[in-house]
Design an enzyme around this catalytic site. Structure first.
Site, mmCIF file in Angstrom:
data_model
loop_
_atom_site.group_PDB
_atom_site.id
_atom_site.type_symbol
_atom_site.label_atom_id
_atom_site.label_comp_id
_atom_site.label_asym_id
_atom_site.label_seq_id
_atom_site.Cartn_x
_atom_site.Cartn_y
_atom_site.Cartn_z
ATOM 1 N N HIS A 50 0.691 -1.158 0.097
ATOM 2 C CA HIS A 50 0.145 -0.121 0.132
ATOM 3 C C HIS A 50 0.901 1.227 0.012
ATOM 4 C CE1 HIS A 50 -3.519 -2.487 1.916
ATOM 5 N NE2 HIS A 50 -2.378 -2.821 2.206
ATOM 6 N N TYR A 51 0.543 2.294 -0.355
ATOM 7 C CA TYR A 51 0.970 3.768 -0.030
ATOM 8 C C TYR A 51 -0.358 4.369 1.115
ATOM 9 C CZ TYR A 51 -1.983 6.422 -3.489
ATOM 10 O OH TYR A 51 -2.964 7.236 -4.123
ATOM 11 N N THR A 52 0.548 4.996 2.064
ATOM 12 C CA THR A 52 -0.255 5.512 3.239
ATOM 13 C C THR A 52 -1.311 6.651 2.605
ATOM 14 O OG1 THR A 52 1.611 7.161 3.691
ATOM 15 C CG2 THR A 52 1.479 5.062 4.873
ATOM 16 N N GLU A 66 2.429 -0.931 4.607
ATOM 17 C CA GLU A 66 2.094 0.471 4.246
ATOM 18 C C GLU A 66 3.505 1.094 4.136
ATOM 19 O OE1 GLU A 66 -0.641 2.291 3.680
ATOM 20 O OE2 GLU A 66 -2.171 0.957 4.659
ATOM 21 N N HIS A 112 -2.571 -2.998 -3.331
ATOM 22 C CA HIS A 112 -3.922 -2.944 -2.937
ATOM 23 C C HIS A 112 -4.725 -2.797 -4.120
ATOM 24 C CE1 HIS A 112 -6.582 -0.836 0.323
ATOM 25 N NE2 HIS A 112 -7.017 -2.149 -0.066
ATOM 26 N N ASP A 144 -3.439 2.453 -4.748
ATOM 27 C CA ASP A 144 -1.997 2.282 -4.173
ATOM 28 C C ASP A 144 -1.653 1.064 -4.474
ATOM 29 O OD1 ASP A 144 -4.232 1.655 -2.317
ATOM 30 O OD2 ASP A 144 -2.580 1.324 -0.787
HETATM 31 ZN ZN LIG Z 1 -3.918 0.476 0.646
#
Ligand SMILES: [Zn+2]
Length: 258
Positions: free
Chosen positions: A36-38, A101, A144, A154
């Site tokens: 993911h990215y935050t 993340e 994600h 993301d």
């Molecule tokens: Zn995510």
């Protein structure tokens, strides 16, 4: 306050426990890594949210832009990072995955390149997970957006999957060139070609129906596919390059682990 726990790996710089986790269903051993990215202005904002009891979200790890790795949930527990999602017919993605993340403001707050130090830390973390837990099938190291294509973007098209692949993490092929001639399929189209496209995407793992109509879900899945596997152009239109890249991935897909 949540109890401190021992980190799963020595490469973890700090444990910041989140209360947002429960038991993996059916004793499911994780065999997927979800990246993911935050998507928040700062990494500290994101860490705070992932550890706030009322947010009901979490991840096992947060990787900062300077490469610092923080663990929030023990790997044996089910962290809450995937939400409504599906891959290869499975819908409880939180039970089967480890969530990482990666700090980046994301498309909403100024999407930017992932610093090399950060990518190197993600690679080390994935290696550490695989060394300790046994191999993760390469085609189950996912974005994600792959498992929730209608909702999520993301970690996005700037994430360097090619670099991970050079370290034997994830399944990746060199994308077919954009300049290829061939049929283009897009939102609103119908027919056998769409059916074949949907079948191929589904065969790779994406959650969509084979309807023969290039509907919004199909467009979103193609967009997610492009973000991960053909990032030079992310437009939700299935061109010859997209199709060939997908075909190459299916052909080179590793055998399932015994
Ligand atoms: Zn995510």
């Amino acid at each position: 306050m949540s109890a401190l726990f021992r980190p799963d790996s020595f490469i973890v710089a700090e444990v910041v426990p989140s209360p947002n986790h429960d038991e993996r269903k059916n004793d499911r051993a994780p065999d997927m890594i979800l990246l993911h990215y935050t998507g928040m202005p700062t990494g500290d904002d994101a860490l705070q949210r992932l550890c706030a009891p009322d947010s009901k979200v979490s991840a096992h790890y947060v990787v900062f832009e300077d490469g610092r790795i923080v663990q929030c949930v023990p790997e044996e527990r089910r962290a809450w990072h995937a939400g409504v999602a599906s891959w290869a017919g499975e819908t409880d993605i939180n039970s089967c995955s480890i969530g990482i993340e990666i700090v980046n403001p994301g498309h909403e707050f100024g999407y930017r390149d992932f610093p090399l130090r950060q990518v190197a830390a993600v690679i080390s973390l994935c290696k550490s997970i695989m060394t300790r837990r046994g191999p993760i099938p390469p085609d189950r190291v996912l974005a994600h957006s792959d498992v929730a294509p209608t909702r999520k973007q993301d970690p996005g098209e700037k994430f360097p999957w090619a670099l991970l692949s050079e370290s034997n993490i994830g399944h990746w092929v060199r994308p077919a060139p954009l300049s290829l001639d061939g049929q283009t399929l897009k939102l609103g189209d119908s027919g056998d070609m769409i059916l074949r496209l949907q079948h191929a995407l589904r065969a790779y793992g994406y959650g969509l129906e084979e309807t023969g109509h290039y509907d919004e879900t199909t467009r979103d899945v193609v967009t997610a596919f492009q973000r991960h596997f053909r990032p030079a152009r992310v437009d939700g239109i299935s061109d010859a390059s997209t199709l060939l890249t997908l075909r190459a991935l299916i052909e080179t897909r590793p055998e399932p682990l015994a």
